[in-house]
Design a protein around this motif. Structure first.
Motif, PDB file in Angstrom:
ATOM      1  N   ALA A   1      42.841  94.567  54.101  1.00  0.00           N
ATOM      2  CA  ALA A   1      43.200  93.644  53.029  1.00  0.00           C
ATOM      3  C   ALA A   1      41.962  93.234  52.252  1.00  0.00           C
TER       4      ALA A   1
ATOM      5  N   SER B   1      45.221  90.776  48.185  1.00  0.00           N
ATOM      6  CA  SER B   1      46.023  89.970  49.107  1.00  0.00           C
ATOM      7  C   SER B   1      45.752  88.485  48.911  1.00  0.00           C
TER       8      SER B   1
ATOM      9  N   ALA C   1      47.891  87.679  52.803  1.00  0.00           N
ATOM     10  CA  ALA C   1      48.527  86.990  51.683  1.00  0.00           C
ATOM     11  C   ALA C   1      49.345  85.793  52.154  1.00  0.00           C
TER      12      ALA C   1
END
Length: 235
Positions: A10, A14, A38
Motif C-alpha cells: 500500500a 490508500s 485505507a
C-alpha cells in the motif's frame, strides 16, 4: 502498518482513499482491503466509524488483522474473506451484507489485460491486474453493498478513467471526479471518483490538484497534512 516483504504494498493511494471519506458516516466497507491501510486511515479520522475489511487474499487479511490489533481498533473493525467479484449469493454466504454500508471504498487492480508488466509474485499480480469487465464487477459489488444514499469512492489511474466512469454512471448519481497530478501543470496520474447510491444529481468534474510542489519533491501543504494524518481530503 505491517506489510508483506514481497508483492503489492500500500502507498499514497490508500492513504488518500481513506482520507477522502465523508466524516459524517458511520459504517464503511473496504473492498479488496489488502493490509487495511485505507480503512484504518478512515477509522483514525472518525472515532464513531466501524469498518469491514474484505479481501480474498488470506495472507493480506492476516496482516490486516495484525494492523487492526496494533492500532487498537479491534472493537471497530473486522476482516472478511470474500471474492469481491463473486456473485451476490456467494458474497452473502461469505457474510458480506447487501445495502449495509454508508461508505464503500476501493483501490482496485489497475492494469488492463495485456497492458503493463505483471509482477512475478502472484499477490502483486493479482492486486494490479484487471480488465474492464472485472472492474465493472467491483463497482457492481460496491453498489449492492452500499445503503441507499451511501457514498462509493474508488481511486484509479487517470488513463483508465473511461471504464470506471462507465461503471459508476450506470449505477450512481452525483458523480464527482477529482484528478490528481504529480506536480502543477502535469497531466493527471490518478483520479478519485465518488458516486451516491440513489442520487440523480449530475456529474461534477473538479479542478485538478497537484500532490507535489514545482520541484516534484516536497508535497503541497494540503497533501503533506493528509499524509501526516493531521487533515482529511476536502472535496
Amino acid at each position: 502498518m505491517s506489510q508483506p516483504r514481497h508483492g503489492f504494498r500500500a502507498g499514497l493511494d490508500s492513504v488518500l482513499l481513506g482520507a477522502a471519506t465523508d466524516a459524517g458516516r458511520k459504517t464503511l466497507l473496504d473492498l479488496g482491503c489488502g493490509v487495511g491501510t485505507a480503512a484504518l486511515v478512515a477509522l483514525s479520522h472518525q472515532q464513531s466509524l466501524t469498518a469491514v475489511l474484505a479481501d480474498q487474499n488470506t495472507e493480506m487479511l492476516a496482516l490486516a488483522q495484525t494492523n487492526i490489533a496494533e492500532n487498537a481498533m479491534v472493537e471497530r473493525a473486522n476482516t472478511l474473506a470474500v471474492d469481491v467479484s463473486a456473485k451476490g449469493a456467494v458474497r452473502l454466504a461469505a457474510g458480506l451484507a447487501d445495502n449495509a454500508f454508508a461508505t464503500v471504498i476501493a483501490n482496485p487492480p489497475f492494469f488492463a489485460d495485456g497492458a503493463g508488466t505483471l509482477a512475478g509474485d502472484a499477490g502483486r499480480a493479482g492486486a494490479r491486474h484487471m480488465d474492464a469487465e472485472a472492474l465493472d464487477l467491483w463497482v457492481k459489488t460496491a453498489a449492492g453493498c452500499a445503503a441507499g444514499g451511501g457514498e462509493i469512492i474508488f481511486i484509479y489511474p487517470a488513463e483508465s478513467l473511461t471504464p470506471l466512469l462507465n461503471a459508476f454512471d450506470r449505477r450512481f448519481g452525483a458523480l464527482t471526479v477529482l484528478p490528481l497530478t504529480p506536480r502543477p501543470g502535469a497531466a493527471a496520474s490518478r483520479v478519485l471518483v465518488r458516486g451516491i447510491k440513489g442520487s440523480r444529481a449530475p456529474l461534477t468534474l473538479l479542478a485538478s490538484r497537484a500532490l507535489h510542489d514545482d520541484s516534484g519533491r516536497g508535497f503541497q501543504p494540503a497533501f503533506d497534512a493528509i499524509f501526516r494524518g493531521t487533515a482529511r481530503l476536502d472535496w
